[in-house]
Design an enzyme around this catalytic site. Structure first.
Site, mmCIF file in Angstrom:
data_model
loop_
_atom_site.group_PDB
_atom_site.id
_atom_site.type_symbol
_atom_site.label_atom_id
_atom_site.label_comp_id
_atom_site.label_asym_id
_atom_site.label_seq_id
_atom_site.Cartn_x
_atom_site.Cartn_y
_atom_site.Cartn_z
ATOM 1 N N GLU A 1 2.633 -1.576 -0.264
ATOM 2 C CA GLU A 1 2.203 -1.719 -1.662
ATOM 3 C C GLU A 1 1.274 -0.559 -2.026
ATOM 4 O O GLU A 1 1.467 0.125 -3.032
ATOM 5 C CB GLU A 1 1.492 -3.059 -1.829
ATOM 6 C CG GLU A 1 0.916 -3.278 -3.222
ATOM 7 C CD GLU A 1 0.000 -4.477 -3.277
ATOM 8 O OE1 GLU A 1 -0.244 -4.965 -4.391
ATOM 9 O OE2 GLU A 1 -0.505 -4.928 -2.217
ATOM 10 N N HIS A 2 0.237 -0.363 -1.221
ATOM 11 C CA HIS A 2 -0.698 0.755 -1.390
ATOM 12 C C HIS A 2 -0.626 1.634 -0.140
ATOM 13 O O HIS A 2 -0.734 1.125 0.964
ATOM 14 C CB HIS A 2 -2.149 0.270 -1.518
ATOM 15 C CG HIS A 2 -2.371 -0.799 -2.538
ATOM 16 N ND1 HIS A 2 -2.415 -2.147 -2.206
ATOM 17 C CD2 HIS A 2 -2.590 -0.725 -3.869
ATOM 18 C CE1 HIS A 2 -2.647 -2.850 -3.299
ATOM 19 N NE2 HIS A 2 -2.752 -2.021 -4.329
#
Length: 437
Positions: A330-331
């Site tokens: 996601e990050h």
């Protein structure tokens, strides 16, 4: 605390299978909440109200938050928080305004054009989580791209809180008021997704066209169930951070960033990928030191010691790049020498934070980017929330009689090849001379 995973001898074919993952069974959650979603589709808010009492421990007779409660929350908001939200909104608008799609008209042949128009969906349901903490920043991240896209009807769904008399957290209400959103419902979880998708005549809730926003596994499961009835953004579940770092990275920074995501949830994933055993050791020491100082110590420890978190040691940054692409975080932070060069080679990530001065926390609040991002390896095929999430591309096809006649033999040939003679007849009918021609 972080387990160590040595992949220096691993081949690329092994990566997806051996990388750390939380055991989040969306399929099982989908089966569990399927009857609830169906019940709400049939009975409306009465069924959702019962579920809210069961799951949240609060009875909410009227789900829509009164306008006065929104304005009161904004008036009572800490001035520093208000200023921060205003700046977050300003920066998000700068970025999202540049995502607008323009109408494109293409002349295919003389007399034949195809125009692509981008049309906003009419109504959206924006989900703002409110489990372990309140997320006014998620209001900003959902609402701003929808408004920039030109969506005319916006409804926010967010869980009720016992401590606030069955209404959502005041900071969330204040953010809605700041953005001019006055349709807010005190409903969370799978029941919120079902209400948004199917509406509820007994509570005056109209169904939406698109549902966006992050949530727990049951929110993700509900979005999966109603996909097709409505559009969804992506399956945004428990948060993840991966850090690709070499010996040049500061272990204090890396440890702080791993901890920052771990404080979201005990299921949050924090993964360090490095070719430096020395950095890995230094980060381990820093994690131990900093976790003892942080507020949500037990939550952080649980997340960092879970099977979803680890330090992954690789041969070199080339293998590290393969690992982060297989992980599809996601990050993703890239803290290496020549960080931009490595970041531009990444294929799979929801959002990439480049260099030592761009932590994920910046993107969570005030970078201008969007923090509603795909999780659980879905960044391999899904994108973060954007203006595009609320737009539909529609083609306008215009041909003159001459242009149609010119292409007609090709249409007739393909219609014949597919055994669809009526398709060809629809074109042939236009080629016959009309009366008086």
């Amino acid at each position: 605390m972080l387990r160590r995973l040595d992949l220096t001898a691993a081949g690329s074919a092994d990566l997806r299978r051996v990388l750390p993952r939380a055991r989040i069974d969306v399929h099982a959650a989908t089966e569990a909440i399927g009857p609830l979603v169906a019940d709400i589709a049939g009975r409306g808010y009465a069924a959702a109200r019962e579920a809210t009492l069961r799951f949240d421990g609060v009875d909410v007779p009227e789900p829509r938050v009164p306008a006065a409660a929104l304005s009161d929350a904004l008036s009572a908001l800490d001035p520093a928080v208000r200023d921060a939200l205003v700046e977050s909104i300003r920066r998000a608008r700068i970025v999202h305004e540049e995502q607008r799609r323009q109408t494109v008209e293409v002349q295919v042949v003389p007399g034949g054009t195809v125009t692509e128009r981008w049309i906003p969906v009419h109504r959206v349901g924006l989900y703002v989580p409110g489990g372990l903490t309140a997320y006014p920043s998620s209001v900003v991240m959902n609402v701003v791209p929808a408004q920039v896209a030109g969506v005319s009807s916006i409804a926010v769904f967010t869980p009720p809180q016992k401590e606030f008399g069955g209404r959502p957290h005041p900071a969330i209400l204040a953010a809605c008021a700041l953005l001019g959103v006055d349709e807010v419902y005190a409903v969370g979880g799978a029941q919120a997704v079902a209400l948004a998708a199917y509406g509820a005549t007994d509570a005056g809730i109209d169904p939406v066209d698109v549902i966006t926003g992050p949530g727990n596994v049951y929110v993700v499961a509900a979005k999966r169930l109603v996909r097709g009835v409505v559009g969804i953004d992506a399956e945004a579940g428990p948060t993840e951070i991966a850090v690709l770092a070499d010996a040049s990275a500061d272990p204090v920074h890396v440890a702080a960033d791993l901890i920052s995501q771990a404080e979201h949830d005990t299921l949050a994933a924090s993964v360090l990928v490095t070719d430096s055993a020395e950095l890995a050791d230094a980060v381990d020491a820093e994690v131990e030191r900093q976790v003892a100082l942080t507020k949500h110590t037990e939550r952080v420890r649980t997340a960092l010691s879970g099977e979803q978190s680890a330090t992954v040691v690789v041969r070199d940054l080339e293998q590290g790049l393969a690992v982060v692409d297989a992980y599809a975080a996601e990050h993703l932070e890239v803290i290496t020498a020549d960080a931009r060069q490595w970041a531009e080679r990444v294929r799979n990530a929801g959002c990439i934070f480049v260099g030592p001065h761009a932590p994920v926390s910046l993107g969570d609040y005030c970078a201008g980017s969007n923090h509603v991002l795909p999780t659980g390896c879905t960044a391999r095929h899904a994108s973060g929330l954007s203006v595009q999430s609320f737009l539909k591309g529609v083609h306008l096809v215009e041909y003159t009689a001459e242009a149609l006649a010119d292409v007609a033999p090709h249409v007739l040939a393909l219609a014949e090849a597919e055994d669809l003679p009526a398709h060809g007849a629809a074109v042939a009918a236009r080629l016959r001379p009309t009366d008086g021609a």
